[in-house]
Motif scaffolding. Structure first.
Motif, PDB file in Angstrom:
ATOM      1  N   SER A  93       0.830  -1.215   0.000  1.00 37.42           N
ATOM      2  CA  SER A  93       0.000   0.000   0.000  1.00 37.42           C
ATOM      3  C   SER A  93       0.859   1.258   0.000  1.00 37.42           C
ATOM      4  O   SER A  93       0.643   2.181   0.787  1.00 37.42           O
ATOM      5  CB  SER A  93      -0.978  -0.004   1.180  1.00 37.42           C
ATOM      6  N   GLY A  99      -4.841   0.657  -5.211  1.00 38.92           N
ATOM      7  CA  GLY A  99      -5.239  -0.603  -4.587  1.00 38.92           C
ATOM      8  C   GLY A  99      -6.490  -1.221  -5.183  1.00 38.92           C
ATOM      9  O   GLY A  99      -6.582  -2.443  -5.319  1.00 38.92           O
ATOM     10  N   TYR A 133      -7.778   2.563   3.717  1.00 41.27           N
ATOM     11  CA  TYR A 133      -7.080   2.108   2.521  1.00 41.27           C
ATOM     12  C   TYR A 133      -8.084   1.415   1.589  1.00 41.27           C
ATOM     13  O   TYR A 133      -9.106   2.000   1.250  1.00 41.27           O
ATOM     14  CB  TYR A 133      -5.927   1.183   2.902  1.00 41.27           C
TER      15      TYR A 133
END
Length: 200
Positions: A93, A99, A133
């Motif tokens: 990440s 992502g 994330y």
């Protein structure tokens, strides 16, 4: 380490910049009107056929724009030998906005190994409610992969007391229903676009 050099810039201009492709890979492509969608898909398919493995490798060393584009090109061209690299990049990440593309590519490959890579990511980042994330996208990708493989790898995360439920409850940026149907639908649609591109 992210590369910023002449080679990356040339590949960026060739594969990422046309029609601002890097911005459209993901949710935007799913909302395109048909008259924009069809040429976009044909151009993406043509570039997926044209890009070399060496160029994909270099693109995956760039910023989020290059990495996002490379993940889609790898998925459309069915280059599943990039799965380990994509899984590593997802786990690291290192950059934002890429992502989701790694998750879509892994889901499109759809093997047990891809599911394992997604589960590894979730095992790490569902323990971090402070990080916004790609947990929801990865959860949707794992559920999608499970539906393809006819297994329930996602079940241990989704059960009462599982990491997904705990993360969703503790993450200050998450609100509403802790279900994953929206994230699963997004991955399903992304994989349908990838399949359509691969079939052109």
């Amino acid at each position: 380490m992210i590369r910023h050099d002449a080679e990356i810039q040339a590949l960026y201009r060739r594969y990422c910049l046309p029609a601002r492709r890097y911005l459209k890979l993901g949710g935007a492509v799913l909302r395109m009107p048909r008259e924009e969608y069809e040429p976009f898909v044909h151009a993406l398919a043509a570039d997926a056929d044209a890009v070399s493995d060496a160029e994909l490798t270099t693109l995956l060393e760039g910023s989020w724009r290059e990495r996002r584009t490379a993940a889609w090109l790898a998925a459309v061209s069915r280059r599943d030998h990039f799965r380990e690299r994509l899984g590593t990049l997802l786990l690291e990440s290192e950059v934002c906005y890429a992502g989701g593309a790694y998750c879509a590519a892994l889901a499109s490959f759809g093997t047990a190994r891809d599911a394992d890579l997604l589960a590894t990511y979730l095992d790490r980042y569902l323990r971090r409610p402070d990080l916004a994330y790609d947990q929801p996208t990865a959860m949707g990708a794992l559920a999608y992969t499970g539906s393809v493989l006819h297994d329930d790898r996602a079940g241990r995360f989704l059960q009462d007391g599982g990491l997904w439920r705990q993360w969703f409850q503790d993450a200050p940026h998450m609100h509403g229903d802790d279900g994953i149907s929206g994230y699963l639908s997004g991955i399903r649609l992304a994989c349908a676009v990838i399949d359509e591109c691969a079939g052109t």
